[in-house]
Scaffold this motif. Structure first.
Motif, mmCIF file in Angstrom:
data_model
loop_
_atom_site.group_PDB
_atom_site.id
_atom_site.type_symbol
_atom_site.label_atom_id
_atom_site.label_comp_id
_atom_site.label_asym_id
_atom_site.label_seq_id
_atom_site.Cartn_x
_atom_site.Cartn_y
_atom_site.Cartn_z
ATOM 1 N N ILE A 138 27.497 24.278 41.153
ATOM 2 C CA ILE A 138 26.730 25.502 41.879
ATOM 3 C C ILE A 138 26.218 26.296 41.105
ATOM 4 C CG2 ILE A 138 27.691 27.471 42.359
ATOM 5 C CD1 ILE A 138 30.099 25.923 43.730
ATOM 6 N N ARG A 139 26.401 26.263 39.734
ATOM 7 C CA ARG A 139 26.146 26.888 38.420
ATOM 8 C C ARG A 139 24.199 26.419 38.131
ATOM 9 N NH1 ARG A 139 30.277 27.146 33.492
ATOM 10 N NH2 ARG A 139 31.856 28.052 34.341
ATOM 11 N N VAL A 140 24.319 25.337 38.220
ATOM 12 C CA VAL A 140 23.303 24.566 38.228
ATOM 13 C C VAL A 140 22.533 25.310 39.158
ATOM 14 C CG1 VAL A 140 21.469 21.694 38.058
ATOM 15 C CG2 VAL A 140 23.297 23.035 36.406
ATOM 16 N N PHE A 141 22.727 24.922 40.682
ATOM 17 C CA PHE A 141 21.915 25.712 41.812
ATOM 18 C C PHE A 141 21.628 26.776 41.759
ATOM 19 C CE2 PHE A 141 22.138 26.700 46.195
ATOM 20 C CZ PHE A 141 20.725 25.970 46.590
ATOM 21 N N GLY A 142 22.740 27.946 41.196
ATOM 22 C CA GLY A 142 22.874 29.374 40.692
ATOM 23 C C GLY A 142 21.282 29.738 40.035
ATOM 24 N N LEU B 173 24.543 35.964 41.509
ATOM 25 C CA LEU B 173 25.713 35.534 42.146
ATOM 26 C C LEU B 173 26.245 34.577 41.962
ATOM 27 C CD1 LEU B 173 28.459 37.381 43.919
ATOM 28 C CD2 LEU B 173 27.206 36.795 45.987
ATOM 29 N N MET B 174 25.666 33.349 42.253
ATOM 30 C CA MET B 174 26.529 31.972 42.117
ATOM 31 C C MET B 174 27.135 31.722 40.425
ATOM 32 S SD MET B 174 24.133 30.535 44.607
ATOM 33 C CE MET B 174 25.135 28.959 44.996
ATOM 34 N N VAL B 175 26.847 31.662 39.775
ATOM 35 C CA VAL B 175 26.808 31.805 38.622
ATOM 36 C C VAL B 175 28.357 32.510 38.280
ATOM 37 C CG1 VAL B 175 25.419 31.736 36.177
ATOM 38 C CG2 VAL B 175 24.488 30.633 37.919
ATOM 39 N N TRP B 176 27.797 33.790 38.480
ATOM 40 C CA TRP B 176 28.966 35.047 37.975
ATOM 41 C C TRP B 176 30.143 34.847 38.959
ATOM 42 C CZ3 TRP B 176 31.776 38.551 41.579
ATOM 43 C CH2 TRP B 176 32.759 39.294 40.601
ATOM 44 N N VAL B 177 29.758 34.045 40.190
ATOM 45 C CA VAL B 177 31.519 33.963 41.356
ATOM 46 C C VAL B 177 31.886 32.309 39.805
ATOM 47 C CG1 VAL B 177 32.176 33.079 42.843
ATOM 48 C CG2 VAL B 177 30.538 35.177 42.561
ATOM 49 N N ARG C 245 31.779 31.560 37.546
ATOM 50 C CA ARG C 245 32.595 32.019 35.657
ATOM 51 C C ARG C 245 33.169 32.702 35.959
ATOM 52 N NH1 ARG C 245 28.469 31.710 31.326
ATOM 53 N NH2 ARG C 245 29.830 33.217 30.104
ATOM 54 N N ARG C 246 33.476 33.756 36.656
ATOM 55 C CA ARG C 246 34.617 34.021 37.104
ATOM 56 C C ARG C 246 36.350 33.008 37.366
ATOM 57 N NH1 ARG C 246 36.620 38.993 36.811
ATOM 58 N NH2 ARG C 246 37.213 39.296 38.328
ATOM 59 N N ARG C 247 35.597 32.233 37.667
ATOM 60 C CA ARG C 247 36.763 31.568 38.660
ATOM 61 C C ARG C 247 37.509 30.796 36.678
ATOM 62 N NH1 ARG C 247 36.043 28.318 44.364
ATOM 63 N NH2 ARG C 247 35.870 30.292 45.447
ATOM 64 N N ASN C 248 36.472 30.108 36.251
ATOM 65 C CA ASN C 248 36.959 29.864 34.810
ATOM 66 C C ASN C 248 37.779 30.749 34.111
ATOM 67 O OD1 ASN C 248 35.522 27.183 35.244
ATOM 68 N ND2 ASN C 248 33.830 28.157 34.525
ATOM 69 N N ASP C 249 38.015 32.477 34.182
ATOM 70 C CA ASP C 249 38.601 32.913 33.972
ATOM 71 C C ASP C 249 39.904 33.247 34.108
ATOM 72 O OD1 ASP C 249 36.672 33.640 32.404
ATOM 73 O OD2 ASP C 249 36.107 35.530 32.925
ATOM 74 N N ARG C 250 40.841 32.583 35.132
ATOM 75 C CA ARG C 250 42.073 32.039 36.119
ATOM 76 C C ARG C 250 42.211 31.180 35.375
ATOM 77 N NH1 ARG C 250 39.809 34.480 42.077
ATOM 78 N NH2 ARG C 250 38.553 35.840 41.217
ATOM 79 N N PRO C 251 43.810 31.383 36.183
ATOM 80 C CA PRO C 251 44.289 30.436 35.283
ATOM 81 C C PRO C 251 44.356 29.190 36.248
ATOM 82 C CG PRO C 251 45.192 32.970 35.344
ATOM 83 C CD PRO C 251 44.515 32.979 35.799
#
Length: 67
Positions: free
Chosen positions: A6-10, A55-59, A61-67
């Protein structure tokens, strides 16, 4: 693994959108036979695509911050 895709596509979508925007505004006149050159509607499409890519990259990245 899906987050990486998803990051690469973003990133690819952001870069494509940036190119479309610059072509639509007439700032990048490459390739010379492109139908997007100087067309304001493609500048708008490019802004939308670039924003979607960010938005795709941001989403992801935000998911990585969650446990």
């Amino acid at each position: 693994m899906p987050r990486v895709l998803i990051r690469v596509f973003g990133v690819a979508l952001f870069l494509s959108g940036l190119l479309w925007t610059l072509q639509g505004l007439g700032l990048v006149m490459w390739p010379a036979n492109s139908f997007m050159l100087g067309e304001k509607e493609w500048a708008a499409y490019g802004v939308i695509a670039a924003a979607a890519g960010v938005l795709m990259v941001w989403v992801t990245r935000r998911r990585n911050d969650r446990p």
